[in-house]
Design a protein around this motif. Structure first.
Motif, PDB file in Angstrom:
ATOM      1  N   CYS A  29       1.969  -8.257  -8.001  1.00 32.91           N
ATOM      2  CA  CYS A  29       1.548  -7.205  -7.525  1.00 32.91           C
ATOM      3  C   CYS A  29      -0.007  -7.865  -7.769  1.00 32.91           C
ATOM      4  O   CYS A  29      -0.970  -7.860  -6.549  1.00 32.91           O
ATOM      5  CB  CYS A  29       1.136  -5.998  -8.323  1.00 32.91           C
ATOM      6  N   VAL A  34      -1.110  -8.992  -1.813  1.00 36.21           N
ATOM      7  CA  VAL A  34      -1.112  -8.908  -0.315  1.00 36.21           C
ATOM      8  C   VAL A  34      -0.635  -9.232  -0.104  1.00 36.21           C
ATOM      9  O   VAL A  34      -0.608  -8.385   1.651  1.00 36.21           O
ATOM     10  CB  VAL A  34      -2.955  -9.194  -0.284  1.00 36.21           C
ATOM     11  N   GLY A  36       2.755  -8.629  -0.541  1.00 42.01           N
ATOM     12  CA  GLY A  36       3.824  -7.761  -0.916  1.00 42.01           C
ATOM     13  C   GLY A  36       4.879  -8.113  -1.136  1.00 42.01           C
ATOM     14  O   GLY A  36       5.923  -7.906  -1.836  1.00 42.01           O
ATOM     15  N   THR A  47       9.210  -2.694   3.564  1.00 38.11           N
ATOM     16  CA  THR A  47       7.182  -1.814   3.450  1.00 38.11           C
ATOM     17  C   THR A  47       7.120  -3.960   2.440  1.00 38.11           C
ATOM     18  O   THR A  47       5.423  -3.370   2.852  1.00 38.11           O
ATOM     19  CB  THR A  47       7.397  -1.553   2.492  1.00 38.11           C
ATOM     20  N   MET A  51       3.452  -6.005   4.383  1.00 38.94           N
ATOM     21  CA  MET A  51       2.598  -6.823   3.653  1.00 38.94           C
ATOM     22  C   MET A  51       2.570  -8.145   4.066  1.00 38.94           C
ATOM     23  O   MET A  51       1.161  -8.374   4.136  1.00 38.94           O
ATOM     24  CB  MET A  51       2.864  -5.554   2.305  1.00 38.94           C
ATOM     25  N   LEU A  54       0.964  -8.211   7.805  1.00 42.81           N
ATOM     26  CA  LEU A  54      -0.495  -7.791   7.429  1.00 42.81           C
ATOM     27  C   LEU A  54      -1.260  -8.938   7.208  1.00 42.81           C
ATOM     28  O   LEU A  54      -2.182  -8.895   7.113  1.00 42.81           O
ATOM     29  CB  LEU A  54      -0.019  -6.437   7.415  1.00 42.81           C
ATOM     30  N   GLY A  55      -0.366  -9.448   5.421  1.00 46.47           N
ATOM     31  CA  GLY A  55      -1.351 -10.138   4.336  1.00 46.47           C
ATOM     32  C   GLY A  55      -1.900 -11.605   5.382  1.00 46.47           C
ATOM     33  O   GLY A  55      -2.587 -12.267   4.974  1.00 46.47           O
ATOM     34  N   GLY A  60      -5.512  -7.318   8.326  1.00 49.92           N
ATOM     35  CA  GLY A  60      -4.457  -7.310   8.156  1.00 49.92           C
ATOM     36  C   GLY A  60      -4.699  -6.950   6.102  1.00 49.92           C
ATOM     37  O   GLY A  60      -4.564  -6.113   5.760  1.00 49.92           O
ATOM     38  N   THR A  64      -3.826  -4.680   3.150  1.00 48.67           N
ATOM     39  CA  THR A  64      -2.791  -5.155   2.096  1.00 48.67           C
ATOM     40  C   THR A  64      -3.555  -4.298   1.057  1.00 48.67           C
ATOM     41  O   THR A  64      -2.716  -4.300  -0.543  1.00 48.67           O
ATOM     42  CB  THR A  64      -2.064  -6.393   2.190  1.00 48.67           C
ATOM     43  N   TRP A  67      -3.545  -1.360  -0.820  1.00 50.21           N
ATOM     44  CA  TRP A  67      -2.277  -0.938  -0.534  1.00 50.21           C
ATOM     45  C   TRP A  67      -1.748  -0.630  -2.164  1.00 50.21           C
ATOM     46  O   TRP A  67      -0.887  -0.834  -2.433  1.00 50.21           O
ATOM     47  CB  TRP A  67      -1.496  -1.251   0.658  1.00 50.21           C
ATOM     48  N   ALA A  68      -1.995  -2.824  -2.285  1.00 51.50           N
ATOM     49  CA  ALA A  68      -1.781  -3.371  -3.453  1.00 51.50           C
ATOM     50  C   ALA A  68      -2.154  -2.346  -4.073  1.00 51.50           C
ATOM     51  O   ALA A  68      -1.574  -2.321  -5.826  1.00 51.50           O
ATOM     52  CB  ALA A  68      -1.796  -5.032  -3.299  1.00 51.50           C
TER      53      ALA A  68
END
Length: 104
Positions: A29, A34, A36, A47, A51, A54-55, A60, A64, A67-68
């Motif tokens: 992580c 970023v 996933g 998900t 990620m 998007l990453g 994105g 991310t 999110w991370a």
């Protein structure tokens, strides 16, 4: 026939030994969050793909990265779910073996 204390302990030990390693999940992580990587490792493929896709874009990364960071708090719960799933599966397997008359 009820499950004995010894069998419960063996199921719990087996379920925990099947669980993903928390230190590795955190390392993934922090290092590749970023993209996933930790989500793929923890079995959250949908998900993780989101990620990753998007990453790969600059815009994105704005999604991310937070999110991370949030996932750093959620990782223990994700691992706990894996343990509970394994515990339920192992308990069902044991009960099926007992009902089938196998010696356990």
């Amino acid at each position: 026939m009820p499950i004995s204390y010894r069998q419960k302990m063996l199921i719990d030990f087996s379920a925990r030994s099947e669980a993903p390693d928390m230190a590795l999940a955190y390392a993934l992580c922090i290092g590749l969050g970023v993209f996933g990587a930790h989500r793929f490792y923890l079995g959250e493929r949908r998900t993780g793909i989101a990620m990753l896709v998007l990453g790969l874009t600059v815009a994105g990364l704005a999604v991310t990265l937070p999110w991370a960071v949030i996932d750093l708090v959620l990782i223990p719960g994700m691992i706990g779910r894996r343990v509970e799933e394994a515990r339920g599966r192992l308990t069902a397997e044991l009960r099926a073996r007992v009902e089938a008359g196998e010696e356990v």
